[in-house]
Design an enzyme around this catalytic site. Structure first.
Site, PDB file in Angstrom:
ATOM      1  N   GLU A   1      34.222  35.866  36.623  1.00  0.00           N
ATOM      2  CA  GLU A   1      33.361  36.371  35.749  1.00  0.00           C
ATOM      3  C   GLU A   1      33.274  36.728  34.832  1.00  0.00           C
ATOM      4  OE1 GLU A   1      29.121  36.604  37.856  1.00  0.00           O
ATOM      5  OE2 GLU A   1      28.225  37.946  35.904  1.00  0.00           O
TER       6      GLU A   1
ATOM      7  N   ASP B   1      32.974  42.898  39.943  1.00  0.00           N
ATOM      8  CA  ASP B   1      31.739  43.938  40.157  1.00  0.00           C
ATOM      9  C   ASP B   1      31.929  45.303  38.937  1.00  0.00           C
ATOM     10  OD1 ASP B   1      31.349  42.310  42.274  1.00  0.00           O
ATOM     11  OD2 ASP B   1      33.003  43.168  43.150  1.00  0.00           O
TER      12      ASP B   1
HETATM   13  O1  TRH Z   1      38.351  40.592  39.110  1.00  0.00           O
HETATM   14  P1  TRH Z   1      37.705  39.174  39.194  1.00  0.00           P
HETATM   15  O2  TRH Z   1      38.559  38.154  39.577  1.00  0.00           O
HETATM   16  O3  TRH Z   1      35.921  39.874  39.033  1.00  0.00           O
HETATM   17  C1  TRH Z   1      35.905  38.887  39.936  1.00  0.00           C
HETATM   18  C2  TRH Z   1      34.045  38.269  40.388  1.00  0.00           C
HETATM   19  O4  TRH Z   1      33.168  39.034  39.317  1.00  0.00           O
HETATM   20  C3  TRH Z   1      33.536  37.462  41.083  1.00  0.00           C
HETATM   21  O5  TRH Z   1      32.539  36.595  40.924  1.00  0.00           O
HETATM   22  C4  TRH Z   1      33.468  38.073  42.321  1.00  0.00           C
HETATM   23  O6  TRH Z   1      32.740  38.086  42.685  1.00  0.00           O
HETATM   24  C5  TRH Z   1      34.779  39.329  42.592  1.00  0.00           C
HETATM   25  O7  TRH Z   1      34.967  39.427  41.637  1.00  0.00           O
HETATM   26  C6  TRH Z   1      34.093  40.019  43.615  1.00  0.00           C
HETATM   27  O8  TRH Z   1      37.091  39.521  37.462  1.00  0.00           O
HETATM   28  P2  TRH Z   1      36.521  39.112  36.757  1.00  0.00           P
HETATM   29  O9  TRH Z   1      34.659  38.795  36.365  1.00  0.00           O
HETATM   30  O10 TRH Z   1      37.345  38.568  35.113  1.00  0.00           O
HETATM   31  O11 TRH Z   1      36.384  40.826  36.027  1.00  0.00           O
HETATM   32  C7  TRH Z   1      37.564  41.275  35.510  1.00  0.00           C
HETATM   33  C8  TRH Z   1      37.560  42.369  34.400  1.00  0.00           C
HETATM   34  O12 TRH Z   1      38.754  43.297  34.468  1.00  0.00           O
HETATM   35  C9  TRH Z   1      37.183  42.018  33.583  1.00  0.00           C
HETATM   36  O13 TRH Z   1      36.204  43.010  32.319  1.00  0.00           O
HETATM   37  C10 TRH Z   1      37.803  42.253  32.408  1.00  0.00           C
HETATM   38  C11 TRH Z   1      38.665  43.188  32.803  1.00  0.00           C
HETATM   39  N1  TRH Z   1      40.199  43.269  32.674  1.00  0.00           N
HETATM   40  C12 TRH Z   1      40.396  44.714  32.009  1.00  0.00           C
HETATM   41  O14 TRH Z   1      39.670  44.959  31.545  1.00  0.00           O
HETATM   42  N2  TRH Z   1      41.921  44.753  31.612  1.00  0.00           N
HETATM   43  C13 TRH Z   1      43.210  43.542  31.400  1.00  0.00           C
HETATM   44  O15 TRH Z   1      44.293  43.908  31.597  1.00  0.00           O
HETATM   45  C14 TRH Z   1      42.595  42.307  32.931  1.00  0.00           C
HETATM   46  C15 TRH Z   1      43.487  41.165  33.066  1.00  0.00           C
HETATM   47  C16 TRH Z   1      40.780  42.261  32.398  1.00  0.00           C
END
Ligand code: TRH
Length: 377
Positions: free
Chosen positions: A273, A17
């Site tokens: 996402e 989010d």
């Molecule tokens: O963290 P998530 O599992 O988020 C999820 C999904 O968005 C899902 O649809 C939603 O319903 C739920 O949350 C509440 O995975 P996502 O979407 O990939 O978000 C991770 C974020 O973290 C993304 O912006 C990339 C960032 N990230 C970093 O900035 N640094 C890192 O080292 C890593 C591993 C990720």
């Protein structure tokens, strides 16, 4: 006058989010000269993505975005020209009243979760009348032209390509993270939820002839990695070797560095996402751990994406990729599916690049939002 935007983000769990809204806010400022306030109810989650954030302050300017702690109870402010409630979070009643009170009421958008399902195109942009007399519009990101598109900053693919064509840049980046893979190692990043299918994947990687270096940012999958390794603890910097497999734990890095990590790897396991979209922009084969939803709704979303993504692949390559993604998301048979996929590797690598170019030919989400606003005026 710069148009004003308020983006409201309630952190449900994980980082998706805030990951999406922070990215969008930055892009609106950088590329569309918007004045953006990002209201977030969990600054701790935000600070993971943006370590420069101060979690103790109610208001701070970061990369041109006015980041606000979403106060509870709400403190009245003037409503913005455009208001985005991200992922159907509930806006403060007093704020909605302020939107309606304006001489020209605010444009109210509900930014939805990403899905490749067919119905999304038909619902994108539809209004829904609210009791306040305001209309709320549903804005759907997506992979087809009839949707709101994907978040993609200007010049992203060029930056990615330059990086991937510059081995010294890649090496310097990896070095900064303390990563020194063997010259012939396949580099894999692993960002996933808990997954009981992981062990069989690690088994075949360890038993393989080609060295694999797996990079695991801190997070939910570490427990399964640790159990497979049979070690007492795994922390940032831990490095373990089992057969042909090296496993290394990385810190959670900024979003920009996470992009570089994806660009550096030959294969990326991603989740949710935002990381899912970023792995597509990396132009490399990927594996998606979809966020689990009640009544297995997520499995329909998984199938919808696979149906679209495999369209440009030969039936054999499409089938092996589908089998691996299904195995990963059902938590069984991953090792077997991984081995079966190897034959299709060159085709999958080529397809990943082609897919990223095709997707990048569509209007990006920030641009689509701005266009929607201008048409609405
Ligand atoms: O963290 P998530 O599992 O988020 C999820 C999904 O968005 C899902 O649809 C939603 O319903 C739920 O949350 C509440 O995975 P996502 O979407 O990939 O978000 C991770 C974020 O973290 C993304 O912006 C990339 C960032 N990230 C970093 O900035 N640094 C890192 O080292 C890593 C591993 C990720």
């Amino acid at each position: 006058m710069r148009p004003t935007w308020d983006i409201f983000c309630s952190v449900v769990d994980n980082y998706g989010d805030i990951g999406v809204t922070w990215r969008l806010a930055r892009q609106l400022v950088a590329e569309h000269d918007a004045a953006v306030r990002l209201w977030v109810d969990d600054l701790l989650a935000f600070a993971r993505l943006c370590p420069a954030a101060d979690v103790r302050v109610a208001q701070q300017s970061l990369q041109g975005v006015d980041v606000r702690q979403w106060p509870a109870p709400w403190l009245p402010v003037e409503a913005a020209d455009v208001v985005i409630e991200a992922f159907a979070c509930e806006l403060p009643t007093a704020y909605v009243a302020a939107m309606a009170r304006r001489a020209r009421p605010s444009l109210w958008l509900n930014l939805e979760y990403l899905s490749a399902e067919d119905w999304v195109g038909g619902c994108h942009g539809l209004p829904s009348m609210q009791s306040t007399g305001l209309q709320k519009f549903f804005f759907f990101p997506g992979f087809r032209p009839e949707t709101g598109g994907l978040l993609r900053e200007a010049g992203l693919l060029e930056r990615r390509r330059n990086f991937q064509q510059d081995p010294a840049a890649r090496q310097a980046f990896l070095q900064r993270l303390g990563v020194a893979p063997l010259a012939n190692a396949r580099l894999i990043s692993l960002f996933a939820y808990e997954n009981c299918g992981l062990a069989s994947w690690l088994d075949v990687l360890a038993a393989g002839c080609q060295p694999t270096h797996m990079l695991v940012p801190e997070g939910r999958v570490l427990g399964d990695v640790q159990a497979w390794l049979g070690v007492r603890s795994l922390t940032v910097g831990s490095l373990e070797v089992r057969g042909a497999l090296t496993v290394q734990v990385l810190p959670f890095v900024t979003q920009d560095d996470y992009d570089r990590l994806l660009w550096s790897c030959d294969f990326n396991a991603v989740r949710g996402e935002d990381s899912f979209v970023r792995a597509q922009w990396a132009g490399r084969p990927l594996l998606w751990h979809i966020y689990e939803q009640q009544e297995n709704v997520h499995l329909e979303k998984l199938e919808a994406f696979l149906a679209l993504y495999t369209q440009g692949l030969s039936p054999a390559a499409g089938a092996t990729l589908t089998a691996l993604w299904q195995a990963w998301n059902h938590g069984e048979g991953v090792g077997e599916s991984w081995l079966a996929l190897q034959q299709a590797w060159p085709e999958l690598a080529e397809h990943a690049e082609a897919w990223s170019l095709e997707q990048a030919s569509q209007t990006d989400l920030a641009e689509a939002l701005v266009e929607f606003y201008l048409n609405w005026l």
